[in-house]
Design a protein around this motif. Structure first.
Motif, PDB file in Angstrom:
ATOM      1  N   ALA A 126       0.795  -1.261  -0.085  1.00 53.50           N
ATOM      2  CA  ALA A 126      -0.089   0.206  -0.220  1.00 53.50           C
ATOM      3  C   ALA A 126       0.680   1.091   0.073  1.00 53.50           C
ATOM      4  CB  ALA A 126      -1.036  -0.180   1.184  1.00 53.50           C
ATOM      5  N   GLN A 127       1.930   1.300   0.764  1.00 52.61           N
ATOM      6  CA  GLN A 127       3.085   2.370   0.578  1.00 52.61           C
ATOM      7  C   GLN A 127       3.337   2.511  -0.880  1.00 52.61           C
ATOM      8  OE1 GLN A 127       6.709   3.290   3.185  1.00 52.61           O
ATOM      9  NE2 GLN A 127       7.116   1.351   2.033  1.00 52.61           N
ATOM     10  N   VAL A 128       3.541   1.646  -1.763  1.00 53.29           N
ATOM     11  CA  VAL A 128       4.098   1.720  -2.983  1.00 53.29           C
ATOM     12  C   VAL A 128       2.874   2.258  -3.783  1.00 53.29           C
ATOM     13  CG1 VAL A 128       4.588   0.708  -4.963  1.00 53.29           C
ATOM     14  CG2 VAL A 128       5.835  -0.058  -3.066  1.00 53.29           C
ATOM     15  N   ASP A 129       1.803   1.921  -3.498  1.00 54.55           N
ATOM     16  CA  ASP A 129       0.601   2.444  -4.392  1.00 54.55           C
ATOM     17  C   ASP A 129       0.247   3.995  -3.909  1.00 54.55           C
ATOM     18  OD1 ASP A 129       0.016   0.046  -5.349  1.00 54.55           O
ATOM     19  OD2 ASP A 129      -1.658  -0.489  -4.147  1.00 54.55           O
ATOM     20  N   PHE A 130       0.235   4.273  -2.494  1.00 57.68           N
ATOM     21  CA  PHE A 130       0.053   5.783  -2.359  1.00 57.68           C
ATOM     22  C   PHE A 130       1.071   6.441  -2.840  1.00 57.68           C
ATOM     23  CE2 PHE A 130       0.736   9.228   0.412  1.00 57.68           C
ATOM     24  CZ  PHE A 130      -0.572   9.472   0.745  1.00 57.68           C
TER      25      PHE A 130
END
Length: 697
Positions: A359-363
């Motif tokens: 989710a960090q990457v997506d954000f």
């Protein structure tokens, strides 16, 4: 005069703010010293991030010259040759404007890096210190090669256990010399995996010094070491010191024990000595730099050195600076400073609380692209990380989305040899006909070169996929301890039913080999932990390998290399490599305990305080937009299929709950997952169609 107000300041100082003028003019003039004779009191300029330290230092040099100092007797030292050249040109320009172009000879003859100045002085005084004036200087590559020759001569390379590589040996030697610490302490603090070789390394370094002297050569470390030793002899020290009325040093927080000793030898009473730096940005202890140099500087002299502060920041918005001040304000020791700015944008820095690393990457990718749509170039945005391997999953996603990027500090994740090793093992298990992968895997073992690897593959002819055939091959003697374990591993990987357990099993075999093959194994193990986390987010081995194979490691590295000048690209950088840089938008990965501070750097209070400074440096790189990423959980390495074992990661201890109101808190959900299901239809032989494209003649 300590300072000049704007009404009385000469025109060339008018562009400086009050604090900068105070620093540029302190001690120069009849009231406090004489620019010609170098009697100005010692001065420490604490220059906060983005406060214009280079401008201040160049104006101080120009002010010295314009007040009668002989530019030939000024020594200006920096940590980069290009910076020294730029500052020298700027001094000449200021002087020329101040005198309407009438002044000639304002060139600062002694400006450069510590190493360049050291080499010049050593050649001048070579006969007095037993050197040949024509001594050669070994660059890092030459020095490594000489270490390697000496190592071979001593028979250390033939030891039963793998001796450290030449680059590691030289790094140990360099650290011990520059930090002026005994080898035992150096190994314990910076190279613990090499501690067992203390006696052999002592022998090696002694022979290395003798070899350099026999060849009339000095390495980079010798340029400082000989200079420092020369300043321990009163007659020599006085001769060198008389050459300079004024000594000015940039980035003083990055100096080591040898460099501090050199400065004290040049100016024992501090008169005419000016150092500029920021204790809050001292982050290079791994290179043997010590923050104690700048913290202890005033007390070295009697009376103590005068200290002045630059606090007006010209880079960041005030709300970003408020957060930065809060982080560094809780340091256990340091010079108090409160950065302020005239830029009063309302948007606070963000703490993005996301479910996990995916989710960090997506954000981050979504925000980068949103900023780009709003008119912010990719090159005006940077993703910073504590350790190079933290960006592995992000690099893969950027490559998948065709977002160009360059990376500074460490290898690109997919280019790292140990990552390629693990992927090769999985590829060979997935496709036993993959000879490229097979050869790489076989050559991992001690004593197995290309010829032996090819013989092993030839032994398997007719038994492709039957790894039991490898068990009947006689490997080189050095590989026998690993050979049967490799056969067992490959058989188990081929028969495995639970994908998420495969890498755990693979690493039981590979991790001991990694420690034998590569230096800095603890850092490389972090890369493999990251790869394992990425792998467990895929439903199967084939899905994982296919995902990466769409952009092979070589292609990913090529695409992420230096782009063409007319292209746009995102910046990825370790925090260490980002120092001195700035961007409109900055995203900092993994601002959680265990990453910042690193769990490898919490043994002492000094290490923890340097980790605080690392976060501060990262935050102060941002001009307009600052995002600190806080994944809430990290999946546990080696979990079984279907397992959701994870740990919760607390926000970095450096962001105190009392300061949380200085940030905007944002949340984001974990990325959704979905499976691809295909309808089963009558099989079609596409391979035959491929063959028909190239009919035999």
């Amino acid at each position: 005069m300590d300072t000049l107000d704007i009404a009385n300041a000469p025109p060339y100082l008018a562009e400086l703010n009050a604090a900068q003028r105070a620093a540029a003019t302190f001690g120069i003039g009849a009231a406090h010293g004489d620019a010609q004779t170098g009697t100005a009191a010692p001065l420490l300029i604490i220059a906060g991030a983005g406060t214009g330290k280079t401008r201040t230092l160049t104006h101080r040099v120009a002010h010295l010259v314009l007040n009668g100092a002989d530019p030939r007797r000024i020594l200006l030292m920096t940590f980069a040759r290009r910076m020294a050249a730029q500052m020298t040109k700027r001094v000449e320009h200021i002087c020329a404007l101040a005198l309407s172009g009438r002044m000639a000879g304002a060139h600062i003859a002694w400006s450069g890096t510590f190493h360049a100045i050291g080499a010049r002085l050593l050649r001048m005084h070579a006969e007095s210190i037993g050197l040949n004036p024509s001594f050669s200087i070994l660059d890092r590559g030459d020095a490594e090669d000489l270490v390697d020759l000496v190592r071979d001569d001593l028979g250390l390379a033939k030891s039963r256990k793998r001796f450290p590589k030449k680059s590691t040996c030289l790094a140990i030697y360099s650290y011990a010399v520059n930090a002026q610490t005994p080898l035992k302490q150096t190994l314990k603090h910076a190279f613990p995996w090499c501690a067992e070789w203390e006696d052999a390394l002592t022998q090696l370094f002694g022979a290395y010094v003798e070899a350099k002297q026999a060849q009339g050569a000095l390495d980079y470390d010798d340029l400082l070491l000989y200079w420092a030793k020369m300043m321990e002899h009163p007659a020599l020290a006085a001769t060198v010191a008389r050459r300079f009325d004024h000594v000015l040093v940039d980035e003083y927080q990055d100096t080591n024990a040898l460099q501090a000793a050199v400065l004290l030898g040049l100016k024992p009473d501090g008169r005419g000595l000016t150092v500029v730096g920021d204790d809050a940005q001292a982050i290079y202890s791994f290179r043997s730099a010590t923050v104690r140099n700048i913290l202890d500087f005033p007390a070295l002299f009697d009376p103590p050195a005068h200290t002045t502060r630059l606090e007006q920041n010209y880079r960041s918005t005030q709300v970003i600076l408020d957060a930065c001040n809060a982080v560094i304000g809780r340091a256990s020791e340091g010079y108090a400073k409160e950065l302020f700015s005239s830029r009063s944008e309302p948007n606070k820095p963000v703490i993005a609380m996301v479910a996990d690393e995916a989710a960090q990457v997506d954000f981050i990718v979504a925000r980068i692209l949103a900023n780009r749509e709003a008119g912010m170039e990719l090159r005006d945005q940077a993703v910073l990380m504590r350790a190079s391997h933290h960006s592995g999953e992000l690099e893969i996603e950027l490559t998948r989305r065709n977002i160009p990027f360059v990376k500074f500090g460490g290898l690109k994740f997919l280019e790292a040899a140990h990552v390629k090793d693990v992927l090769a093992i999985l590829r060979w298990a997935e496709n036993p006909r993959d000879q490229v992968a097979a050869l790489r895997v076989l050559k991992l073992m001690p004593g197995v070169g290309p010829a032996a690897a090819r013989r092993a593959l030839g032994h398997m002819n007719g038994s492709v996929g039957n790894f039991s055939a490898l068990a009947t091959f006689t490997p080189p003697a050095a590989a026998r301890d690993f050979w049967s374990a490799l056969v067992d591993l490959m058989k188990e990987l081929c028969a495995a039913k639970e994908w998420k357990a495969e890498i755990e099993r693979l690493r039981l075999w590979y991790d001991p080999l990694l420690a034998l093959r590569y230096d800095s194994p603890h850092t490389r193990l972090g890369d493999l932990d990251q790869l394992e986390r990425i792998a467990t987010q895929h439903p199967s081995r084939v899905a994982f390998l296919t995902d990466l194979a769409l952009d092979p490691p070589e292609a990913a590295g090529a695409e992420a290399g230096p782009p063409l000048k007319d292209e746009d690209w995102l910046i990825l950088s370790t925090i260490h490599s980002a120092k001195g840089q700035e961007w409109r938008a900055v995203y900092v990965l993994n601002v959680v305990d265990g990453c910042i501070p690193s769990d490898l750097a919490t043994d002492t209070s000094a290490e923890i305080e340097e980790e605080r400074r690392l976060l501060y440096v990262a935050m102060t790189r941002a001009r307009d937009d600052l995002v600190l990423m806080q994944p809430l959980r990290y999946y546990v390495r080696g979990q079984r299929a279907g397992s959701d074992r994870h740990i919760y990661a607390p926000r970095s201890r450096f962001i105190a709950s009392e300061d949380i109101d200085r940030f905007e808190i944002m949340t984001a959900a974990m990325r959704p997952t979905s499976g691809d299901i295909a309808e089963i239809v009558e099989p079609v032989d596409l391979k035959a169609a491929m063959r028909r494209m190239w009919p035999r003649m």
